[in-house]
Design a protein around this motif. Structure first.
Motif, PDB file in Angstrom:
ATOM      1  N   CYS A 181      -5.296  40.310  57.795  1.00  0.00           N
ATOM      2  CA  CYS A 181      -4.903  40.590  59.179  1.00  0.00           C
ATOM      3  C   CYS A 181      -3.460  40.154  59.434  1.00  0.00           C
ATOM      4  CB  CYS A 181      -5.835  39.880  60.155  1.00  0.00           C
ATOM      5  SG  CYS A 181      -7.501  40.574  60.207  1.00  0.00           S
ATOM      6  N   THR A 229      -0.185  42.342  61.003  1.00  0.00           N
ATOM      7  CA  THR A 229       0.702  41.953  62.102  1.00  0.00           C
ATOM      8  C   THR A 229       2.157  41.905  61.641  1.00  0.00           C
ATOM      9  OG1 THR A 229       0.402  39.578  61.650  1.00  0.00           O
ATOM     10  CG2 THR A 229      -1.119  40.592  63.206  1.00  0.00           C
ATOM     11  N   THR A 249      -3.015  44.215  67.508  1.00  0.00           N
ATOM     12  CA  THR A 249      -3.781  43.471  68.513  1.00  0.00           C
ATOM     13  C   THR A 249      -5.133  43.035  67.959  1.00  0.00           C
ATOM     14  OG1 THR A 249      -2.720  44.715  70.288  1.00  0.00           O
ATOM     15  CG2 THR A 249      -4.779  43.575  70.827  1.00  0.00           C
ATOM     16  N   ALA A 250      -5.827  43.975  67.265  1.00  0.00           N
ATOM     17  CA  ALA A 250      -7.135  43.656  66.681  1.00  0.00           C
ATOM     18  C   ALA A 250      -7.003  42.578  65.612  1.00  0.00           C
ATOM     19  CB  ALA A 250      -7.768  44.916  66.096  1.00  0.00           C
ATOM     20  N   ASN A 269      -4.586  40.367  65.327  1.00  0.00           N
ATOM     21  CA  ASN A 269      -4.214  39.094  65.947  1.00  0.00           C
ATOM     22  C   ASN A 269      -5.418  38.432  66.615  1.00  0.00           C
ATOM     23  OD1 ASN A 269      -1.787  37.382  66.682  1.00  0.00           O
ATOM     24  ND2 ASN A 269      -2.750  37.667  68.676  1.00  0.00           N
ATOM     25  N   TYR A 270      -6.312  39.234  67.202  1.00  0.00           N
ATOM     26  CA  TYR A 270      -7.531  38.694  67.813  1.00  0.00           C
ATOM     27  C   TYR A 270      -8.394  38.005  66.750  1.00  0.00           C
ATOM     28  CZ  TYR A 270     -12.069  38.378  70.055  1.00  0.00           C
ATOM     29  OH  TYR A 270     -13.258  37.906  70.543  1.00  0.00           O
ATOM     30  N   TYR A 271      -8.525  38.655  65.594  1.00  0.00           N
ATOM     31  CA  TYR A 271      -9.325  38.054  64.512  1.00  0.00           C
ATOM     32  C   TYR A 271      -8.711  36.724  64.075  1.00  0.00           C
ATOM     33  CZ  TYR A 271     -11.794  37.416  60.131  1.00  0.00           C
ATOM     34  OH  TYR A 271     -12.569  36.892  59.122  1.00  0.00           O
ATOM     35  N   ALA A 301      -6.816  34.721  65.785  1.00  0.00           N
ATOM     36  CA  ALA A 301      -6.894  33.693  66.834  1.00  0.00           C
ATOM     37  C   ALA A 301      -8.303  33.195  67.076  1.00  0.00           C
ATOM     38  CB  ALA A 301      -6.315  34.240  68.132  1.00  0.00           C
ATOM     39  N   SER A 302      -9.312  34.044  66.809  1.00  0.00           N
ATOM     40  CA  SER A 302     -10.698  33.641  67.073  1.00  0.00           C
ATOM     41  C   SER A 302     -11.412  33.196  65.800  1.00  0.00           C
ATOM     42  CB  SER A 302     -11.462  34.787  67.737  1.00  0.00           C
ATOM     43  OG  SER A 302     -11.473  35.929  66.892  1.00  0.00           O
TER      44      SER A 302
END
Length: 559
Positions: free
Chosen positions: A7, A11, A56-57, A59-61, A63-64
């Motif tokens: 991921c 990015t 965005t997807a 970065n979400y992975y 961050a979570s």
């Protein structure tokens, strides 16, 4: 971790594609405006929009799920450290402050896992950006690229200097936080002593000293952090000046196009953002490395008392205990507490240990369950060297009742159950009855479900002793050690507890450490221990008739 880095790659790709899009638009606008059609513009915009959705997807992975991965690392490390701490011997805790350990198992591990999670991401992203930027920029104009990248070694030298300083300060900071935690723990656990001596101001002054020392250490840490960040900002500006001035000359002499120059400025921004990310991460990196060092200081502490490779279980214990030329000292620098001590205790006997403080009474008893290992000689139970037995099996067959009973924060029921986890309520109540504790427990507001408070502060001394004795009754060990179990009680509580102890000791091999000599008159054997070893041995009547040290101690006690 692999998918997290995958991921991160997405990015990074999205950031690196933007300067190429800007270059494409600028060059077309400059050289052939007709080529810049509506379809071309919308196509470029659509491509970048799709890339941003993917970004965005991804970065979400990161961050979570990426942070959850870090939390799992923290959980595993904390579990491993706690398990290791459980196996360390009493000598480790004799020389280590609990507040320091608490600091390492909480704050330090959080910093370690933040570092462990973010470090691969940051290094991976920054490395890709720097390498790809160099390749792309080099394809535009190698000389301008080399001029820009010549500044990076200066940044590395500056970063290395400040990193060394910061790590030293962060380690000092962590150590001082541990000292402060230990000081707070000491003051709060002893708050009744503080109040009784009206020494609140004294404790405040001690705390203020430690608190001020932490502030001084932080001031130095922040001085180096400020130097680190300021030098990086200086190099940021320097790099932009080089690009603008050198790039302007290259445009003037036709060495690069306007589109290439635009891409240079954007890639320089990407390059500097990568360097800033590394700079911002360096503080976290140093905290993480400091935490790792402190984590391994604990994990590398040797487990001194362990099972032998061929250790066996201790079963069907009769309680025959033999000390054979036992010598012991707490460390190689200290004098021996016991010297060539030999002793044979028959099954079911009660051995009382008396004598002046420092004679080795508690030490002798601590050697039986292997809280410490003998320096020389052997201790055997039923003919088996205790070092050849599994620790869990050995200690499961020994019950200890101390002067200061430790009750865990929880209910009366939970504290008694600690003697044999999983015991039924009927068994726990029977143990309490045998210990003479059932009646007072039933008189409590919530009976067995009454909360005892931190270290059992809501119970009286006698009540705590009886709960501790009930715990040992539930354990039902064949060997018993009573370490001054009644010395801190009033006469009425002592009488009740003494009756409970006599019921507990019946049929068991028992060691009794006592200062109140009237409580040991019925012991099978009384040993008078001094710095010289066993000075006298016999029963109460024999030792009184001998007119020696025991007789003198007894006459003083009676008077």
């Amino acid at each position: 971790m692999v998918f997290d880095l995958f991921c991160a790659l997405f990015t990074t790709f999205c950031e690196l594609i933007l300067p190429l899009i800007a270059r494409f638009i600028t060059d077309n606008a400059t050289n052939d405006i007709a080529a810049l059609t509506t379809r071309a513009i919308l196509s470029v915009g659509a491509i970048y929009l799709v890339l941003r959705i993917i970004d965005t997807a991804a970065n979400y992975y990161m961050a979570s799920v990426g942070h959850v991965m870090g939390a799992k690392m923290e959980t595993d490390m904390r579990r491993d450290m706690f398990a290791h701490l459980q196996n360390l011997s009493s000598s480790f805790y004799d020389n280590t402050k609990v507040g320091q350990i608490m600091s390492r198992i909480t704050n330090d591990l959080f910093d370690v896992t933040e570092f462990a999670h973010h470090c691969p991401e940051e290094l991976f992203i920054s490395t890709i950006k720097i390498v790809v930027s160099f390749i792309i920029l080099g394809s535009f104009n190698i000389w301008l690229t080399l001029i820009i990248f010549s500044i990076i070694p200066l940044i590395i030298i500056s970063t290395r200097y400040f990193n060394v300083k910061m790590r030293t300060q962060f380690k000092r900071q962590r150590t001082q936080i541990g000292e402060l935690n230990a000081q707070v723990e000491d003051a709060l656990l002893g708050i009744r002593v503080v109040h009784s001596f009206a020494n609140e101001e004294c404790e405040k002054e001690k705390f203020e000293g430690g608190n001020s020392k932490l502030l001084d250490i932080k001031k130095v840490s922040y001085k180096y952090m400020a130097g680190f960040q300021s030098s990086t900002r200086l190099f940021d500006g320097l790099m932009y000046i080089v690009i603008v001035v050198a790039g302007a000359f290259f445009i003037k002499y036709g060495k690069i196009t306007a589109g290439d120059f635009t891409a240079y400025l954007l890639y320089a921004s990407t390059l500097l953002s990568s360097i800033r990310r590394i700079v911002d991460f360096m503080e976290q990196f140093q905290r993480g490395m400091t935490g790792i060092e402190r984590f391994f200081e604990i994990m590398d502490s040797p487990v001194e008392i362990t099972d032998a490779p061929n250790a066996v279980d201790l079963n069907d214990v009769s309680g025959d205990i033999q000390f054979d030329n036992v010598t012991f000292s707490y460390s190689s620098e200290n004098e021996n507490v016991l010297n060539n001590l030999s002793l044979h205790v028959k099954p079911g006997d009660t051995v009382a240990l008396v004598g002046p403080s420092g004679g080795g009474k508690t030490t002798l008893c601590s050697l039986i369950p292997r809280f410490y290992d003998v320096t020389d000689g052997t201790i055997s139970i039923d003919g088996k060297d205790i070092k050849s037995l599994k620790l869990k099996s050995l200690r499961s067959n020994i019950g200890v009742v101390q002067q200061d009973i430790y009750l865990f924060s929880g209910t009366v029921y939970e504290n008694i159950e600690y003697g044999r986890p999983g015991a039924t309520k009927a068994e726990i109540m029977e143990a309490a009855k045998l210990a003479g504790a059932h009646d007072f427990i039933m008189d409590l507001e919530d009976g067995y479900d009454t909360y005892v408070g931190e270290r059992g502060v809501k119970l009286s001394g006698g009540q705590k002793q009886r709960v501790g004795i009930a715990r040992v009754f539930l354990k039902n060990p064949p060997i018993l050690i009573l370490d001054e179990a009644t010395s801190a009680l009033d006469n009425e509580s002592e009488r009740i507890v003494q009756e409970s102890l006599e019921r507990l000791a019946k049929g068991r091999t028992t060691f009794v450490i006592a200062h109140r000599l009237t409580t040991i008159k019925n012991a099978s054997t009384i040993l008078v221990l001094t710095e010289n070893g066993i000075e006298e041995k016999g029963n109460h009547k024999e030792l009184l008739e001998a007119g020696g040290l025991y007789s003198h101690m007894y006459s003083m006690y009676r008077s």
